[in-house]
Design a protein around this motif. Structure first.
Motif, PDB file in Angstrom:
ATOM      1  N   ALA A 347       3.606   9.483  -3.475  1.00 36.82           N
ATOM      2  CA  ALA A 347       3.680   9.493  -1.824  1.00 36.82           C
ATOM      3  C   ALA A 347       2.582  10.921  -1.965  1.00 36.82           C
ATOM      4  O   ALA A 347       2.094  10.705  -0.397  1.00 36.82           O
ATOM      5  CB  ALA A 347       3.941   9.078  -0.995  1.00 36.82           C
ATOM      6  N   LEU A 465      -1.298   3.788   1.506  1.00 34.90           N
ATOM      7  CA  LEU A 465       0.595   3.409   1.952  1.00 34.90           C
ATOM      8  C   LEU A 465       1.431   2.878   1.592  1.00 34.90           C
ATOM      9  O   LEU A 465       2.794   2.663   0.852  1.00 34.90           O
ATOM     10  CB  LEU A 465       0.714   3.796   3.648  1.00 34.90           C
ATOM     11  N   LYS A 466       0.878   1.124   1.358  1.00 32.00           N
ATOM     12  CA  LYS A 466       1.846   0.305   0.626  1.00 32.00           C
ATOM     13  C   LYS A 466       2.311  -0.060  -0.898  1.00 32.00           C
ATOM     14  O   LYS A 466       3.657   0.254  -1.027  1.00 32.00           O
ATOM     15  CB  LYS A 466       1.137  -0.769   0.756  1.00 32.00           C
ATOM     16  N   LEU A 469       4.823   3.080  -1.019  1.00 36.20           N
ATOM     17  CA  LEU A 469       5.326   2.657  -0.407  1.00 36.20           C
ATOM     18  C   LEU A 469       6.379   1.822  -1.931  1.00 36.20           C
ATOM     19  O   LEU A 469       7.916   1.872  -2.189  1.00 36.20           O
ATOM     20  CB  LEU A 469       5.856   1.933   0.260  1.00 36.20           C
ATOM     21  N   SER A 470       5.349   1.547  -2.125  1.00 34.39           N
ATOM     22  CA  SER A 470       5.938   0.247  -3.638  1.00 34.39           C
ATOM     23  C   SER A 470       6.912   1.033  -4.544  1.00 34.39           C
ATOM     24  O   SER A 470       7.486   0.606  -5.334  1.00 34.39           O
ATOM     25  CB  SER A 470       4.899  -0.712  -3.966  1.00 34.39           C
TER      26      SER A 470
ATOM     27  N   ASP B 365       9.032   7.670  13.197  1.00 33.75           N
ATOM     28  CA  ASP B 365       8.485   8.884  11.342  1.00 33.75           C
ATOM     29  C   ASP B 365       9.221   9.562  11.091  1.00 33.75           C
ATOM     30  O   ASP B 365       9.939  10.252  10.344  1.00 33.75           O
ATOM     31  CB  ASP B 365       7.765   7.406  10.586  1.00 33.75           C
ATOM     32  N   GLN B 448      11.612   5.566   1.595  1.00 34.53           N
ATOM     33  CA  GLN B 448      10.697   4.755   2.602  1.00 34.53           C
ATOM     34  C   GLN B 448      10.632   4.575   4.062  1.00 34.53           C
ATOM     35  O   GLN B 448      10.153   3.272   4.612  1.00 34.53           O
ATOM     36  CB  GLN B 448      11.847   3.846   1.971  1.00 34.53           C
ATOM     37  N   HIS B 449      11.492   4.948   5.121  1.00 39.89           N
ATOM     38  CA  HIS B 449      11.615   4.694   6.015  1.00 39.89           C
ATOM     39  C   HIS B 449      10.273   5.178   6.342  1.00 39.89           C
ATOM     40  O   HIS B 449       9.484   4.863   7.494  1.00 39.89           O
ATOM     41  CB  HIS B 449      12.738   5.819   6.843  1.00 39.89           C
ATOM     42  N   LEU B 451       7.349   6.093   5.455  1.00 37.75           N
ATOM     43  CA  LEU B 451       6.113   5.321   4.733  1.00 37.75           C
ATOM     44  C   LEU B 451       6.279   3.247   5.347  1.00 37.75           C
ATOM     45  O   LEU B 451       4.978   3.623   5.882  1.00 37.75           O
ATOM     46  CB  LEU B 451       6.143   4.876   2.939  1.00 37.75           C
ATOM     47  N   GLU B 452       7.058   2.874   5.512  1.00 39.75           N
ATOM     48  CA  GLU B 452       7.132   1.319   6.275  1.00 39.75           C
ATOM     49  C   GLU B 452       6.397   1.767   8.042  1.00 39.75           C
ATOM     50  O   GLU B 452       6.055   1.359   8.403  1.00 39.75           O
ATOM     51  CB  GLU B 452       8.484   1.580   6.228  1.00 39.75           C
TER      52      GLU B 452
END
Lengths: 475, 475
Positions: A347, A465-466, A469-470, B365, B448-449, B451-452
């Motif tokens: 990240a 970013l996806k 996130l993964s 975010d 996660q939050h 990045l989502e």
């Protein structure tokens, strides 16, 4: 004696005569002086040298170019300096009112028709549009390497045969076009001259891009594109043809306000009130658009600085902070730590990549938007002179009755003045319609390009970013 | 007389005796004084009043709260001020080394077992985790409306029956937990008290969110969650039960370092070298993480300000510039203008919407990322005290041989000290493992939050731009 403008008869170099206001007597010297002006100015290769175009070394003389934007973002290349030097011993401001009562040369073959269509008066457009590519800048030298310069390859779509031109050739073309068509057609300035760093790659690329833009705009103009001097520039076969053509163009007498004598509007004569209204409308429009364009350039400049300066630095810091935390977590000794730390490092690296993307983005989208608006700023600036010439002519026409009463002009002169301002108005309308259709095309194109690149920008970041996130564990 | 620390016997309020270093004699007064400290402090509803918690009016007294971030972005709510006031006439810093040779009370029923698993020593975790919801803040008043306050509804998942609590009740709970468990379990501070604007909606919402976060963390702690005082807070049936329970908790004698006497590690005794190494490791980790967290908070704060300040203003200006240009184009009088101007206006409005989205984004975010790190900053701060207590104990153990030689302690005392520092070490390890597992969970969740929400942000903008693009004419 009355304190009024007096009209005198003046003679041009060919011995032809015309009525000219005394106030413009200095300007009228043009007709007499301009040919001699070049005597002795040609050097051994048939070209005058511009010291400020050719410098002996790449490094330059230590002068730094003026950064009008006041920033160090590299975007200073967007500022076009006004050209102040002139080779001619007279003002370049067109004085189209001189044409109103001038004795005109006999009509030649190069007529410029104007047709009235559903959008109004328009020039005669060629069936297949002219275009050219400016490419492949190469360093050349002369005087046994003492002088070096950059030569660009210009390839028109008509012949597909490249010709070589230096910046000063473009400048020569600009001067010819300004001289010949400037009263009727606004000729946008060439991209800036620059004293230092002329051989730096980025500068050469930028200049080439702008010369391309300038040539493209000239090619798109129906009057310019079919002119002899423009065709010479694009399609000369050898040095001899080029030199002969150059001399001929420099000796062209149908220049300045005389261009109006070659225009044939196939439309009924306009009355003076209508002429004035149209001129006012255009004047107002170009002024407002100039303000709007400058506003956008201003905002764009500020945005450019933020996008290339503080913003990517911040994304970089966010990226570093994530990676830093990841490194700390790695020292915990707690088992099952690596899934988090790997994801956190990824990240962090993603935000460093985003920083890079943000910093590079203005070159991809804002650049084109800025260049187009910069070009329009220049174009609107040259429109100002064209419109001012028309206004001066209108003022002259307003004096017609008074002048007639004072016995300075005949009734026939007044009729001639009305007819000629009508021609000037058609010319301005054709030019404005040309401008509008180009403007709509250009702004459609530039906005689409900007938005497309912006979309790509936001989607690229979202995709990155996806991926980041993964890597995190699903809770 | 030697200039060395002397150990004296001290007596607590129950008349029980223990060996205490003379240096800490002031601290040991705790055992004698703490009961009396509350006499006369309870007001008519059985609670002491905090003037700085209750103010008579909503507007406050004109004092502005200190903005540690120095900004006017509203993000100052992220700064948690250190609590400096204390109700107790002794330092709150736990002094676990007092426990090393203290005469311990007989073992009660509330034992705290520690098991060794594959991640190391861990507390006994309940089968179904406790949780609670803090919600529905309501303004209440007392003294015939002279005093007003906010009451929150706290609903545990065990009973699903809400109980009401004011901020000062949370504060009372915090004090009890700190007093009873602080030597072994770092108790994070409550969210800030605030002098003015306590009834403003945003403040109340923010405080509720943070009280929720604090309660959630306490619920997740296996030692805290099953404690009598915590259960009382969550599940009391009526005022009477609450008051009785409060008095009992305030009279609890098994507080401070004595908590270690209730811990039973089911694991072999550690030697002093290993105890020290583990303590050093934890100390280093918490220090590094504290630096990392502060760095992230710092970067986040700067980013917050940019995202809510200059950046949206710039997008707004870009939007205005597009719309402005569109208005100018609309005055051209050229036919077929509206397709461009409509599209340009829409693009301009899109950038104004983007400005709004950018300005609102940090609340969606960055807020959660900041809150979590802010919470961890507090947690790490309280860890510092816990680790410092352990270090002091280790130092004491290092002196054991010298003390034995000087006849100050017996061989048996030395054995006891070793045994007890081993228990302290297990406790610290269990606590660190609890911290690590929570940290991994929390940072996974918050990243996660973040990045989502970031992905949603970039995709929303891309979608809006796509819509804007679709309005331009395909060339």
């Amino acid at each position: 004696l009355e304190e009024e403008c007096r009209w005198v008869e003046a003679q041009n170099s060919k011995g032809e005569c015309g009525l000219v206001p005394e106030d413009y007597i200095q300007v009228s010297r043009f007709f007499v002086i301009r040919v001699c002006a070049y005597v002795g100015e040609e050097d051994d290769d048939g070209e005058w040298d511009e010291e400020w175009d050719d410098s002996r070394s790449t490094g330059g003389d230590g002068d730094t170019p003026v950064d009008e934007d006041g920033g160090a973002t590299g975007h200073n290349l967007h500022s076009h300096r006004k050209r102040t030097l002139s080779k001619f011993p007279f003002s370049k401001t067109p004085n189209p009112e001189l044409y109103l009562l001038a004795k005109l040369p006999p009509k030649g073959k190069d007529r410029l028709p104007i047709y009235v269509t559903d959008v109004g008066p328009v020039w005669l457009y060629p069936e297949s549009p002219l275009d050219c590519v400016v490419a492949d800048p190469k360093k050349g030298s002369k005087l046994y390497g003492l002088k070096s310069y950059i030569e660009y390859q210009v390839t028109p779509n008509t012949t597909s045969r490249p010709v070589n031109h230096r910046y000063k050739h473009f400048d020569w073309l600009y001067e010819r076009l300004l001289e010949k068509f400037g009263s009727a057609v606004p000729i946008p300035s060439l991209p800036d001259k620059q004293v230092t760093g002329r051989f730096e790659e980025e500068f050469i690329k930028m200049r080439m891009e702008r010369l391309q833009g300038w040539m493209c705009r000239m090619c798109r103009h129906p009057v310019i594109s079919r002119s002899e001097v423009f065709q010479l520039f694009l399609t000369y076969n050898d040095e001899k043809e080029w030199k002969t053509g150059k001399r001929k163009a420099e000796k062209d007498e149908c220049v300045g306000p005389l261009i109006f004598s070659t225009i044939d509007p196939e439309a009924p004569e306009l009355d003076s009130v209508e002429v004035e209204q149209r001129c006012e409308l255009f004047s107002k429009f170009t002024k407002s658009m100039d303000d709007g364009v400058k506003d956008l350039l201003n905002v764009g400049n500020i945005h450019w600085k933020r996008c290339t300066g503080p913003l990517p630095k911040e994304y970089q810091k966010i990226g570093k902070a994530f990676q830093n935390l990841s490194s700390v977590f790695n020292t915990s000794g707690y088992q099952g730590e690596t899934t988090l730390t790997d994801a956190l490092t990824a990240a962090g690296k993603t935000y460093e990549e985003i920083a890079q993307i943000v910093a590079e983005q203005p070159k991809k989208d804002l650049h084109f938007l800025m260049e187009t608006n910069q070009e329009y700023k220049g174009l609107l600036g040259s429109f100002h002179d064209t419109v001012a010439g028309h206004k001066a002519a209108i003022d002259k026409v307003k004096e017609a009755d008074k002048m007639m009463l004072a016995g300075k002009i005949t009734t026939q002169d007044k009729v001639t003045m009305g007819k000629r301002t009508s021609i000037m108005s058609y010319s301005l309308q054709a030019e404005m319609n040309h401008f509008h259709s180009n403007r709509i095309y250009d702004y459609n194109r530039v906005m689409q390009h900007y938005l497309e690149e912006q979309i790509r920008f936001y989607e690229t970041i979202a995709d990155k970013l996806k991926l980041a996130l993964s890597q995190f564990t699903t809770l």
